[in-house]
Scaffold this active site. Structure first.
Site, short mmCIF file in Angstrom:
data_model
loop_
_atom_site.label_atom_id
_atom_site.label_comp_id
_atom_site.label_asym_id
_atom_site.label_seq_id
_atom_site.Cartn_x
_atom_site.Cartn_y
_atom_site.Cartn_z
NE ARG A 172 -35.23 -69.50 -24.99
CZ ARG A 172 -35.44 -70.11 -25.99
NH1 ARG A 172 -36.53 -71.05 -26.51
NH2 ARG A 172 -34.44 -70.44 -26.83
NE ARG A 190 -21.28 -75.67 -22.75
CZ ARG A 190 -20.36 -74.87 -22.23
NH1 ARG A 190 -19.42 -75.28 -21.29
NH2 ARG A 190 -20.28 -73.68 -22.64
#
Length: 314
Positions: free
Chosen positions: A139, A157
């Site tokens: 998103r 990450r």
């Protein structure tokens, strides 16, 4: 239960991930429960999720791909079902829209933290052409490219401090403001992103309390939670379910309150490359969040949301 000095004490084992943010979230809830539920001792147990243990997940178009939100909740849910823990505290946005059979979410705790995404390291307008911005969210990638197609989005990450540290090698990173606030890192935020133009993930900023159905923990903690917050996140999660999405879909939602008895739900679906974005907004009674979500879902689907979501997850 155990008896100590004539006082019967219930022991509730609270499961969560092991990150600093997860510890902060559990601490927030346990401190509240200790005030509200006397005679209970809360014991914490750390559960390592697949998304915590594996940092080498392949990416598609620069975006980490996993099967829905289960990489950050499935082991905790399994431990709950097996009776190894009595309650699990999650980031609500990490949870699938349908909890594991035999479990239930209690009413959402409130007040909700800041729902917005935050840019750390620079402002969006201040980033130079071709700037490198880090995020691991489908998103966020899509929304960044919709606003600034010139940017190079780099997959990152790890837990919040690890992603924040990437500012040393990138021009900026995007994180949830809620996590930064809970960790006392709000000073790292250089810009809060407008939720109208950059709507956050469904449930962002809210915590989820998951228990086994008909369990002692469910009985003890049943009164916790906030009806107003619960209505807001229910609208967002029903919308996510109506669009058959998980945490890997480029759907952003934002629920606001025009009045104490009304909800306004705004949502946007964005193609992974940012080239197309469709949005819909509706307002309705706060007592009917599911119906409001279905109205917004219908408006998004009428504009072609299903094709965008299929392309993003196919």
């Amino acid at each position: 239960m155990r008896e100590s000095s004539g006082v019967v004490e219930s022991v509730v084992v609270v499961g969560s991930r092991g990150s600093a943010l997860a510890r902060a979230q559990v601490r927030e809830m346990v401190e509240r429960w200790e005030r509200e539920v006397p005679g209970v001792r809360f014991v914490r147990r750390v559960i390592t999720e697949a998304g915590d243990a594996d940092r080498s997940t392949p990416t598609v178009a620069g975006v980490t791909r996993r099967a829905g939100a289960s990489a950050f909740s499935s082991r905790q849910e399994a431990a709950l079902v097996r009776g190894e823990v009595d309650v699990v505290v999650h980031c609500l946005k990490d949870l699938p829209t349908s909890p594991s059979p035999g479990t239930v979410l209690l009413r959402t705790p409130g007040p909700r933290e800041d729902v917005r995404d935050a840019l750390c390291g620079a402002t969006l307008a201040g980033l130079p052409t071709g700037a490198r911005v880090g995020t691991g969210s489908t998103r966020r990638v899509a929304q960044l490219l919709a606003l600034r197609p010139d940017l190079e989005v780099v997959p990152v990450r790890g837990n919040v401090p690890a992603r924040l540290a990437r500012i040393r090698t990138l021009d900026a990173v995007v994180l949830a403001a809620a996590g930064l606030h809970r960790l006392g890192l709000a000073d790292e935020i250089t810009e809060y992103l407008d939720p109208e133009a950059y709507p956050p993930a469904p449930g962002q900023g809210a915590l989820a309390v998951q228990v086994r159905e008909d369990s002692e923990a469910a009985r003890l903690l049943a009164a916790s939670g906030d009806a107003a917050t619960d209505a807001e996140v229910r609208a967002e999660r029903v919308l996510l379910a109506e669009l058959h999405g998980g945490c890997s879909v480029p759907l952003g939602t934002w629920t606001s309150r025009p009045s104490p008895t009304r909800l306004r739900l705004h949502a946007a679906v964005t193609s992974p490359d940012g080239s197309r974005q469709i949005a819909a907004t509706a307002e309705g009674p706060a007592a009917e969040p599911a119906q409001l979500a279905r109205t917004v879902a219908d408006r998004l689907l009428a504009q072609g949301a299903a094709r965008i979501l299929a392309a993003a997850t196919g």
